[in-house]
Write an enzyme that holds these catalytic residues in place. Structure first.
Site, PDB file in Angstrom:
ATOM      1  N   CYS A 185       0.807  -1.217   0.000  1.00 64.85           N
ATOM      2  CA  CYS A 185       0.000   0.000   0.000  1.00 64.85           C
ATOM      3  C   CYS A 185       0.845   1.274   0.000  1.00 64.85           C
ATOM      4  O   CYS A 185       1.048   1.901   1.037  1.00 64.85           O
ATOM      5  CB  CYS A 185      -1.009   0.045   1.134  1.00 64.85           C
ATOM      6  SG  CYS A 185      -2.237   1.316   0.785  1.00 64.85           S
ATOM      7  N   CYS A 365      -5.832   2.074  -4.410  1.00 70.45           N
ATOM      8  CA  CYS A 365      -5.324   2.607  -3.150  1.00 70.45           C
ATOM      9  C   CYS A 365      -6.269   3.712  -2.678  1.00 70.45           C
ATOM     10  O   CYS A 365      -6.288   4.794  -3.270  1.00 70.45           O
ATOM     11  CB  CYS A 365      -3.918   3.164  -3.356  1.00 70.45           C
ATOM     12  SG  CYS A 365      -3.157   3.687  -1.828  1.00 70.45           S
TER      13      CYS A 365
HETATM   14  P1  FAD Z   1      -0.668 -10.799   3.883  1.00 76.22           P
HETATM   15  O1  FAD Z   1      -2.109 -10.480   3.913  1.00 76.22           O
HETATM   16  O2  FAD Z   1       0.261  -9.928   4.661  1.00 76.22           O
HETATM   17  O3  FAD Z   1      -0.550 -12.306   4.353  1.00 76.22           O
HETATM   18  C1  FAD Z   1       0.677 -13.014   4.404  1.00 76.22           C
HETATM   19  C2  FAD Z   1       0.483 -14.151   5.400  1.00 76.22           C
HETATM   20  O4  FAD Z   1       1.583 -15.065   5.303  1.00 76.22           O
HETATM   21  C3  FAD Z   1       0.455 -13.659   6.849  1.00 76.22           C
HETATM   22  O5  FAD Z   1      -0.696 -14.153   7.494  1.00 76.22           O
HETATM   23  C4  FAD Z   1       1.751 -14.202   7.456  1.00 76.22           C
HETATM   24  O6  FAD Z   1       1.592 -14.545   8.829  1.00 76.22           O
HETATM   25  C5  FAD Z   1       1.984 -15.438   6.606  1.00 76.22           C
HETATM   26  N1  FAD Z   1       3.407 -15.842   6.546  1.00 76.22           N
HETATM   27  C6  FAD Z   1       4.500 -15.050   6.619  1.00 76.22           C
HETATM   28  N2  FAD Z   1       5.615 -15.808   6.548  1.00 76.22           N
HETATM   29  C7  FAD Z   1       5.203 -17.094   6.414  1.00 76.22           C
HETATM   30  C8  FAD Z   1       5.881 -18.333   6.295  1.00 76.22           C
HETATM   31  N3  FAD Z   1       7.223 -18.387   6.306  1.00 76.22           N
HETATM   32  N4  FAD Z   1       5.145 -19.470   6.213  1.00 76.22           N
HETATM   33  C9  FAD Z   1       3.782 -19.415   6.200  1.00 76.22           C
HETATM   34  N5  FAD Z   1       3.085 -18.268   6.317  1.00 76.22           N
HETATM   35  C10 FAD Z   1       3.795 -17.120   6.410  1.00 76.22           C
HETATM   36  N6  FAD Z   1      -4.437  -2.744   0.730  1.00 76.22           N
HETATM   37  C11 FAD Z   1      -5.527  -2.217   0.086  1.00 76.22           C
HETATM   38  O7  FAD Z   1      -6.070  -2.830  -0.832  1.00 76.22           O
HETATM   39  N7  FAD Z   1      -6.042  -1.007   0.466  1.00 76.22           N
HETATM   40  C12 FAD Z   1      -5.526  -0.302   1.497  1.00 76.22           C
HETATM   41  O8  FAD Z   1      -6.029   0.772   1.831  1.00 76.22           O
HETATM   42  C13 FAD Z   1      -4.396  -0.834   2.191  1.00 76.22           C
HETATM   43  N8  FAD Z   1      -3.853  -0.152   3.220  1.00 76.22           N
HETATM   44  C14 FAD Z   1      -2.866  -0.742   3.958  1.00 76.22           C
HETATM   45  C15 FAD Z   1      -2.383  -0.068   5.070  1.00 76.22           C
HETATM   46  C16 FAD Z   1      -1.428  -0.661   5.883  1.00 76.22           C
HETATM   47  C17 FAD Z   1      -0.915   0.089   7.072  1.00 76.22           C
HETATM   48  C18 FAD Z   1      -0.954  -1.973   5.581  1.00 76.22           C
HETATM   49  C19 FAD Z   1       0.032  -2.651   6.492  1.00 76.22           C
HETATM   50  C20 FAD Z   1      -1.412  -2.640   4.455  1.00 76.22           C
HETATM   51  C21 FAD Z   1      -2.359  -2.024   3.627  1.00 76.22           C
HETATM   52  N9  FAD Z   1      -2.829  -2.646   2.465  1.00 76.22           N
HETATM   53  C22 FAD Z   1      -3.880  -2.093   1.770  1.00 76.22           C
HETATM   54  C23 FAD Z   1      -2.077  -3.791   1.870  1.00 76.22           C
HETATM   55  C24 FAD Z   1      -2.720  -5.170   2.053  1.00 76.22           C
HETATM   56  O9  FAD Z   1      -3.018  -5.404   3.396  1.00 76.22           O
HETATM   57  C25 FAD Z   1      -1.756  -6.230   1.522  1.00 76.22           C
HETATM   58  O10 FAD Z   1      -1.350  -5.882   0.213  1.00 76.22           O
HETATM   59  C26 FAD Z   1      -2.405  -7.601   1.495  1.00 76.22           C
HETATM   60  O11 FAD Z   1      -2.720  -8.017   2.813  1.00 76.22           O
HETATM   61  C27 FAD Z   1      -1.485  -8.614   0.817  1.00 76.22           C
HETATM   62  O12 FAD Z   1      -1.979  -9.914   0.958  1.00 76.22           O
HETATM   63  P2  FAD Z   1      -0.963 -11.150   1.078  1.00 76.22           P
HETATM   64  O13 FAD Z   1      -1.807 -12.345   1.328  1.00 76.22           O
HETATM   65  O14 FAD Z   1      -0.019 -11.146  -0.039  1.00 76.22           O
HETATM   66  O15 FAD Z   1      -0.117 -10.823   2.393  1.00 76.22           O
END
Ligand code: FAD
Length: 438
Positions: A185, A365
């Site tokens: 983000c 965003c």
């Molecule tokens: P995540 O949701 O982070 O999930 C990754 C998962 O993998 C976690 O549960 C973690 O515990 C797990 N993991 C890590 N390492 C391992 C491992 N070795 N083995 C197994 N599991 C593991 N997005 C929007 O669309 N709009 C917004 O307004 C927005 N604002 C944001 C504001 C903030 C402050 C933040 C922090 C994020 C924001 N986002 C926003 C971004 C969004 O949250 C992420 O892009 C999204 O969660 C990505 O999904 P993901 O599944 O790739 O990662």
């Protein structure tokens, strides 16, 4: 540290429990975040997985967070607990959950290893462990976080401190940083600045406060249309914007932030700025085990085809979300659009059909600029051209778009997306196949 769990979510915990995993699954999903849970949920809508426990999610955390609301938690407008649910309550009923951290993947052997010594074999693999938040890469940050006005919205353990410090602020220098690395983000580092600035103004502190944004990159936002609006917002609200300044050190004893100039017209060298409040967006990067597993591109991200999300070398491996090499802005909105494509192509790969679904870089965003104002940036992250949903100019600050973010998007996330019923905007919806039991 985990937030208290909302009562409604606590009730649903009783209906699901973490299972004792088998040693072999049709599909293993690494990471139970936005991407992992969404794809796993979508798989359950198809005949091959419906009512069978043939998907395993490997995820170490007990709590699943809706991170996009952390901006509003840091701004004092939502509680952290309202963004948290027990992990068990979001694991789809047709999936097993192994509560462990993946330490290595051996893609040639189709095996995943966990940090507690387990070895799980898979036929197909979805890699979605998110992004690494590298607080160690800024000297003095680890020791400073959570104390004397230094916070970050990017970590669950610290996000509530942001508003504590904003409330306690009595004037001086309020500094907001964005690193030069890719982050999740890319608008979030400045969203909290607008909320804080509004708070300082409401409290009559604005006259004795300097609000400054320091970013390691050369633009306030990647897409010109929204960058122009944000530049105007900063001008109007007397916010100093300092581009190409990367935070490299925090000196808590002197309350100083040290920036390295990263080229451009500003030259190079160090800039030291005194702070009274410092909101840090730490540098981020790929998790090291991706490279150690031989799945990474040069930069360390899971190396996938930017249209199909299939791994470039291992055809039974897919990746989406923050950990993937998909060259778009990393958001949950992007994950929604990627998820339908990944699931459709994964099913095709399982059934030996050509991969027909294509992701085009869509991301979004919601740029909060105040308690009732928001610019809804929606764009193609591959071309950096706007791709808006509504029939009005989304680069204008609007109360209606703030309400969309504050009151609706989390419900879409919990009730539709994580249950496999949301794949983003209209062009992706044909991928949302109804349950197919044939
Ligand atoms: P995540 O949701 O982070 O999930 C990754 C998962 O993998 C976690 O549960 C973690 O515990 C797990 N993991 C890590 N390492 C391992 C491992 N070795 N083995 C197994 N599991 C593991 N997005 C929007 O669309 N709009 C917004 O307004 C927005 N604002 C944001 C504001 C903030 C402050 C933040 C922090 C994020 C924001 N986002 C926003 C971004 C969004 O949250 C992420 O892009 C999204 O969660 C990505 O999904 P993901 O599944 O790739 O990662």
């Amino acid at each position: 540290m985990h937030a208290a769990i909302a009562p409604a979510a606590r009730r649903s915990l009783a209906t699901v429990s973490a299972a004792a995993p088998r040693q072999q699954y049709r599909v293993v999903v690494v990471g139970g975040g936005a991407a992992g849970v969404t794809v796993a949920a979508q798989l359950g809508k198809h005949a091959a997985f419906f009512n069978k426990k043939d998907v395993l999610i490997i995820e170490p955390s007990d709590t699943h967070y809706y991170q996009p609301l952390w901006t509003l938690v840091g701004g004092g407008l939502k509680s952290l607990s309202s963004t948290a649910r027990p992990m068990a309550s979001v694991i789809p009923s047709h999936a097993d959950w192994l509560k462990a951290r993946v330490s290595k993947i051996e893609p040639a052997a189709n095996v995943v290893r966990t940090d507690d010594g387990k070895e799980i074999a898979y036929d197909f693999l979805v890699v979605a462990p998110g992004i690494s938040i590298n607080i160690d890469k800024i000297e003095g940050l680890k020791e400073s976080l959570g104390k004397d006005g230094v916070s970050t919205n990017y970590l669950a353990a610290h996000v509530e401190k942001t508003f504590e410090f904003i409330k306690a602020f009595q004037g001086g220098n309020a500094i907001f940083t964005q690193p030069s690395t890719p982050i999740k983000c890319a608008g979030a580092p400045q969203k909290i600045m607008y909320l804080a600035e509004e708070h300082f103004r409401d409290k009559g502190l604005r006259g004795q406060t300097n609000v400054s944004f320091y970013s390691g990159i050369g633009k306030i936002f990647g897409v010109d249309k929204y960058a122009n609006s944000l530049t105007e917002v900063c001008k109007k609200r007397d916010i100093n914007v300092n581009l190409l300044h990367d935070l490299v050190a925090v000196r808590p004893d002197k309350k100083q932030a040290v920036f390295k100039k990263v080229g451009g017209d500003g030259g190079s060298g160090e800039v030291v700025v005194a702070y009274d409040f410092l909101h840090v967006t730490p540098p981020m990067g790929p998790l090291p085990f991706i490279r150690e597993s031989g799945l990474a591109d040069e930069a360390g991200w899971v190396s996938v085809d930017r249209a199909t999300t299939q791994h470039v070398a291992f055809k039974n491996v897919f990746s989406l979300g923050d950990s993937s090499s998909l060259p778009t802005s990393r958001t949950a909105a992007a994950v929604a659009a990627q998820s339908g494509v990944t699931t459709a192509n994964l099913l095709s790969a399982i059934e030996g059909r050509p991969l027909a679904a294509a992701y085009d870089g869509y991301t979004s965003c919601p740029l909060v600029t105040g308690r009732d104002k928001l610019i809804l940036a929606e764009f193609n992250g591959y071309t950096l051209q706007p791709r808006e949903t509504f029939h009005f100019d989304q680069s204008v600050e609007r109360p209606s778009m703030y309400r969309l973010k504050a009151d609706m998007l989390d419900k879409i996330y919990w009730e539709l997306m994580l249950k496999g019923n949301w794949v983003g905007p209209a062009p992706f919806r044909p991928l949302l196949n109804p349950l197919d039991r044939n």
